[in-house]
Design an enzyme around this catalytic site. Structure first.
Site, PDB file in Angstrom:
ATOM      1  N   HIS A 116       0.837  -1.205   0.000  1.00 43.97           N
ATOM      2  CA  HIS A 116       0.000   0.000   0.000  1.00 43.97           C
ATOM      3  C   HIS A 116       0.873   1.257   0.000  1.00 43.97           C
ATOM      4  O   HIS A 116       1.973   1.273   0.545  1.00 43.97           O
ATOM      5  CB  HIS A 116      -0.990   0.006   1.163  1.00 43.97           C
ATOM      6  N   ASP A 160      -0.217   4.325   1.112  1.00 49.53           N
ATOM      7  CA  ASP A 160      -0.563   5.325   2.129  1.00 49.53           C
ATOM      8  C   ASP A 160       0.143   5.048   3.451  1.00 49.53           C
ATOM      9  O   ASP A 160       0.667   3.957   3.690  1.00 49.53           O
ATOM     10  CB  ASP A 160      -2.082   5.398   2.336  1.00 49.53           C
ATOM     11  N   ASP A 163       6.269   1.115   7.388  1.00 50.62           N
ATOM     12  CA  ASP A 163       4.897   0.747   6.968  1.00 50.62           C
ATOM     13  C   ASP A 163       4.415   1.705   5.890  1.00 50.62           C
ATOM     14  O   ASP A 163       3.735   2.661   6.157  1.00 50.62           O
ATOM     15  CB  ASP A 163       4.012   0.790   8.207  1.00 50.62           C
ATOM     16  N   GLU A 189      -5.056   1.881   2.947  1.00 50.54           N
ATOM     17  CA  GLU A 189      -4.938   0.665   3.748  1.00 50.54           C
ATOM     18  C   GLU A 189      -5.042   0.976   5.238  1.00 50.54           C
ATOM     19  O   GLU A 189      -5.471   0.134   6.016  1.00 50.54           O
ATOM     20  CB  GLU A 189      -3.594  -0.030   3.467  1.00 50.54           C
ATOM     21  N   GLU A 190      -4.665   2.198   5.610  1.00 42.94           N
ATOM     22  CA  GLU A 190      -4.553   2.534   7.040  1.00 42.94           C
ATOM     23  C   GLU A 190      -5.850   3.075   7.640  1.00 42.94           C
ATOM     24  O   GLU A 190      -5.844   3.593   8.752  1.00 42.94           O
ATOM     25  CB  GLU A 190      -3.425   3.565   7.245  1.00 42.94           C
ATOM     26  N   GLU A 249       4.368  -6.113   3.517  1.00 43.52           N
ATOM     27  CA  GLU A 249       4.273  -5.493   4.847  1.00 43.52           C
ATOM     28  C   GLU A 249       5.514  -5.864   5.660  1.00 43.52           C
ATOM     29  O   GLU A 249       6.130  -6.899   5.427  1.00 43.52           O
ATOM     30  CB  GLU A 249       3.021  -6.024   5.573  1.00 43.52           C
ATOM     31  N   HIS A 260       3.732   2.871  12.691  1.00 40.35           N
ATOM     32  CA  HIS A 260       2.830   3.880  13.290  1.00 40.35           C
ATOM     33  C   HIS A 260       3.483   4.638  14.440  1.00 40.35           C
ATOM     34  O   HIS A 260       2.861   5.533  15.000  1.00 40.35           O
ATOM     35  CB  HIS A 260       1.506   3.285  13.786  1.00 40.35           C
TER      36      HIS A 260
END
Lengths: 361, 361
Positions: A70, A72, A100, A130-131, A159, A337
């Site tokens: 992903h 984003d 990530d 995705e987030e 990932e 994150h």
């Protein structure tokens, strides 16, 4: 428009991707840059849906693999532009997205450009959203709008796995345990029945609960069951007549949503339990020969381990399509994150080498 | 402008007051009508502050009593205009304000008009904003702006007491019990520490708590300690790092706010307890001769009983001024604020007769 040079070194490509912010909902610029960069390669057919970009080879191989990531990230926490800290083997790239998962995206893009004749036909997928809430997920949208773009015999999500291989994922469900009472003025508390006090028994059962560890296809899935939200009461002078405890159960992929729901209902026997949200897990699929080939090839290069994935990930979307799927990528997932998100440069290089080995052998 | 005829029968006067809506914050019209009606009587000095009206006699008696009631009500629940249901001794007046407390206000107004030479000089107080936040309270404002308007040797609040006499009031305090944890993604719950689960022990102690009954000046005060609000968690996929339980302790007037706070701290020993709000109770003051005279006179008429007041009421404001104060009025306090609020007509007549007997004997 930002441009990406897919022929540059991996570190520079990762930094260029990270330094082009793409918080969920704001992926237009990075998707444009990815599409533009890939369009320059004659061996790739490039497709676009919203802010998702798909590039695929058509070399006539008997098998096709899907390699997805992903574009984003979660919101920036004053951690961009990226900074390179340390040197040589110890160098780490710090900043939002390094783990990530733009290091993984850089590996994908570099290999998409380089591998004109991979040993499997490859569908490279770069998607948005995705987030955030599952119904916005770009991979889910591709599955709905263009299922033919994402089918294959095997799928890899890049990932972060610390260079190891993570198979399948836990399922997740949320349920509300709803307590009822009788309201009364708190000056005459004995006229009412306190719904918040009633939640004490719910929390007591959660506290006493021992989560299981479940082996599925040779991998051990660690479960958990937690109160994630609690809310009760209407005013500071009223005996509360309602309290809601929201619990989140992460369950091994050997159980169905129905079985997991039943487990939660049994635990809270005697209480009003309302299921609010659920997604099944995905079995690791490591009994599949394609997955076994992949595991041998990449772990042989990275020296990483094979482990269960705990969090729900998009591998479950492939699992629902009947496509075995695993996670494999650079970066420590525990740093995703976080404000101090950072990825060892060596892991990016190793992930690239491992996927390259698999797709060229 | 609405007009009130203070010489009409009590039932009609009560209905006229109730049918003139005066939800807290909207008392202008009723205050104007009350002021206008009282201004017609030569034996009364009429004063005004905001939407509070004060009328007092100056007959030169050696003692002065304050008789107070509030003009506002809680919001109307489709229960106006008033309806009279039943006949004769069983008749009840239904509707918002009939209990809390326009029947009491009607008794005050009728006696204010009628008693040109009461046996004590009387200060009749009609005030606004009783049903909302304490800092808006009209009686509190009078105490601040015009303390000379509300002093006396004894005070009566015509709040509903079923024709009995309620003395003093419990104190009240609110405290937050704050639980801390460590946030983590709920897919990896074991990386965190659940603050909501920690609240289980707080609720357990509340559940096991036996509230005291405390005798003060011959009256028994029933205490209570309850969670009134609970809130915890930030998102449905995060192990919560904070949970707050708001407790409300209603304590007998023999304890100070400091002693009551200490009691709560002891109960939640080991937890972070933050006092957020407190008001002391008021001792019943029934050892005062003026109070004893009053009790003999009115209970002799109503046949009502002497009891402790549980809720915090404005008698505590008089108590802080050193003025003994009691609650006495028509209506069942348990019906206050209810949709089916209603007051027996006989109780209004009896309350009027009782106060009249006291002020004329």
């Amino acid at each position: 428009m930002a441009t990406l040079d897919l022929g540059t070194d991996l570190l520079s490509l990762t930094r260029a991707l990270c330094d082009l912010p793409s918080v969920s909902g704001d992926e237009r610029a990075i998707a444009d840059a990815v599409q533009d960069a890939l369009t320059g390669y004659a061996h790739l057919e490039v497709l676009r849906d919203g802010d998702a970009v798909v590039a695929r080879t058509h070399t006539g191989r008997p098998s096709r693999v899907v390699i997805a990531g992903h574009l984003d990230t979660v919101p920036i926490a004053d951690n961009l532009p990226t900074r390179l800290i340390g040197e040589g083997a110890l160098a780490e790239l710090w900043g939002r997205g390094t783990v990530d998962m733009k290091a993984g995206v850089a590996v994908q893009l570099a290999l998409a450009a380089e591998l004109t004749e991979p040993t499997h036909d490859v569908t490279w997928v770069f998607y948005d959203h995705e987030e955030v809430a599952a119904d916005l997920n770009g991979l889910g949208r591709l599955v709905r709008n263009h299922p033919d773009w994402v089918v294959g015999d095997f799928a890899v999500l890049c990932e972060p796995t610390n260079g190891g291989l993570e198979g399948g994922c836990n399922g997740t469900l949320r349920a509300e345990v709803r307590l009822a009472g009788v309201a009364a003025h708190s000056a005459r508390a004995w006229m009412g029945r306190n719904a918040i006090h009633a939640a004490g028994e719910v929390l007591r059962r959660l506290e006493a609960y021992t989560p299981a560890e479940v082996e599925v296809d040779g991998l051990v899935y660690r479960e958990s069951l937690n109160a994630v939200l609690i809310s009760g009461g209407t005013a500071a002078n009223v005996i509360p007549d309602a309290c809601v405890v929201t619990v989140n159960y992460r369950f091994a992929p050997s159980a169905s949503v129905e079985q997991a729901t039943e487990h939660v209902r049994e635990l809270f026997d005697g209480f009003d339990v309302v299921l609010t949200d659920a997604a099944p897990g995905a079995r690791p699929g490591l009994d599949d020969p394609a997955a076994q080939d992949f595991a041998r090839a990449v772990l042989g290069v990275t020296g990483g381990v094979l482990a269960a994935k705990y969090g729900w990930t998009d591998v479950a979307r492939f699992s629902e399509l009947g496509v075995p799927a695993v996670n494999f990528g650079p970066g420590d997932p525990l740093l995703a994150h976080k404000d101090d998100e950072r990825c060892p440069v060596g892991q990016i290089t190793l992930a690239h080498a491992a996927l390259r080995a698999w797709l060229t052998s």
